[in-house]
Write a protein that holds these residues in place. Structure first.
Motif, PDB file in Angstrom:
ATOM      1  N   GLY A   1      -3.965   3.153   2.404  1.00  0.00           N
ATOM      2  CA  GLY A   1      -2.500   3.815   2.267  1.00  0.00           C
ATOM      3  C   GLY A   1      -2.496   5.384   1.845  1.00  0.00           C
ATOM      4  O   GLY A   1      -3.362   6.049   2.029  1.00  0.00           O
TER       5      GLY A   1
ATOM      6  N   MET B   1       0.601  -1.175  10.339  1.00  0.00           N
ATOM      7  CA  MET B   1       1.192   0.002  10.094  1.00  0.00           C
ATOM      8  C   MET B   1      -0.025   1.148  10.170  1.00  0.00           C
ATOM      9  O   MET B   1      -0.746   0.968   9.220  1.00  0.00           O
ATOM     10  N   SER B   2       0.346   1.920  10.998  1.00  0.00           N
ATOM     11  CA  SER B   2      -0.878   2.950  11.255  1.00  0.00           C
ATOM     12  C   SER B   2      -0.891   3.823   9.898  1.00  0.00           C
ATOM     13  O   SER B   2       0.138   4.004   9.008  1.00  0.00           O
ATOM     14  N   SER B   3      -2.055   4.796   9.684  1.00  0.00           N
ATOM     15  CA  SER B   3      -1.973   5.476   8.544  1.00  0.00           C
ATOM     16  C   SER B   3      -1.252   6.831   8.583  1.00  0.00           C
ATOM     17  O   SER B   3      -0.689   6.954   7.541  1.00  0.00           O
TER      18      SER B   3
ATOM     19  N   ALA C   1       1.841   6.519   9.999  1.00  0.00           N
ATOM     20  CA  ALA C   1       3.258   5.991   9.685  1.00  0.00           C
ATOM     21  C   ALA C   1       3.428   5.590   8.140  1.00  0.00           C
ATOM     22  O   ALA C   1       4.374   6.146   7.568  1.00  0.00           O
ATOM     23  N   THR C   2       2.099   5.205   7.349  1.00  0.00           N
ATOM     24  CA  THR C   2       2.141   5.206   6.154  1.00  0.00           C
ATOM     25  C   THR C   2       2.286   6.584   5.435  1.00  0.00           C
ATOM     26  O   THR C   2       3.078   6.620   4.312  1.00  0.00           O
TER      27      THR C   2
ATOM     28  N   LEU D   1       5.991   7.541   5.489  1.00  0.00           N
ATOM     29  CA  LEU D   1       6.806   6.648   4.780  1.00  0.00           C
ATOM     30  C   LEU D   1       6.613   7.306   3.085  1.00  0.00           C
ATOM     31  O   LEU D   1       7.596   7.380   2.276  1.00  0.00           O
TER      32      LEU D   1
ATOM     33  N   LYS E   1       0.640  -0.616   3.531  1.00  0.00           N
ATOM     34  CA  LYS E   1       1.167  -1.714   4.411  1.00  0.00           C
ATOM     35  C   LYS E   1       2.802  -1.641   4.457  1.00  0.00           C
ATOM     36  O   LYS E   1       3.489  -2.724   4.382  1.00  0.00           O
ATOM     37  N   GLY E   2       3.501  -0.527   4.321  1.00  0.00           N
ATOM     38  CA  GLY E   2       4.976  -0.444   4.519  1.00  0.00           C
ATOM     39  C   GLY E   2       5.689  -0.675   2.982  1.00  0.00           C
ATOM     40  O   GLY E   2       6.691  -0.562   3.135  1.00  0.00           O
ATOM     41  N   THR E   3       4.830  -1.053   2.145  1.00  0.00           N
ATOM     42  CA  THR E   3       5.443  -1.332   0.799  1.00  0.00           C
ATOM     43  C   THR E   3       5.127  -0.189  -0.284  1.00  0.00           C
ATOM     44  O   THR E   3       4.116   0.466  -0.377  1.00  0.00           O
TER      45      THR E   3
END
Length: 134
Positions: free
Chosen positions: A31, A1-3, A5-6, A9, A46-48
């Motif tokens: 992140g 996941m790109s920075s 996109a992080t 999110l 990482k999307g979490t």
């Protein structure tokens, strides 16, 4: 996941947790950190989504199958038991997500202020006496 996109999110989670502007999103290694009143209570990596936990919250998250944040460094696995992945059922329930985020914030120590090593040359009482002499 790109920075980016992080970051998006993290912004999405922040908007669900609190009114706009109440949570700062800051870069945090690979992140994005969630910070309120100077205290980092969570982050997205990482999307979490991870929240800071106290003993009771740790037990609840572990019972839900959640794991602590971990990463590899110098050829070994490092586990950070202060932060746990937020269980999916918590993320799916807005009221529960807000409750858990508040608990995470309460489990986070506030940043301490640095104390100055400087001492006052004139004490407040002396200042009053000096003002009276004028």
């Amino acid at each position: 996941m790109s920075s980016e996109a992080t970051r998006r999110l993290a912004l999405d989670f922040a908007s669900q947790i609190a009114p706009a502007g109440c949570i700062d999103i800051r870069r945090f290694f690979g992140g994005s950190a969630l910070v309120r009143n100077g205290a980092q209570f969570g982050f997205v990596m990482k999307g979490t989504l991870y929240f800071r936990v106290d003993e009771a919250m740790r037990a609840e998250f572990e019972a839900d199958g959640s794991e602590p944040f971990s990463y590899r460094a110098a050829g070994r696995e490092v586990t950070v038991r202060r932060y746990y992945a937020v269980p999916a059922h918590v993320i799916d329930d807005l009221a529960l997500l807000r409750t858990c985020s508040q608990r995470a914030l309460e489990a986070t120590p506030l940043p301490s202020r640095k104390r100055s090593n400087a001492t006052l040359a004139v004490t407040p009482r002396k200042r009053l006496e000096m003002a009276d002499d004028r």
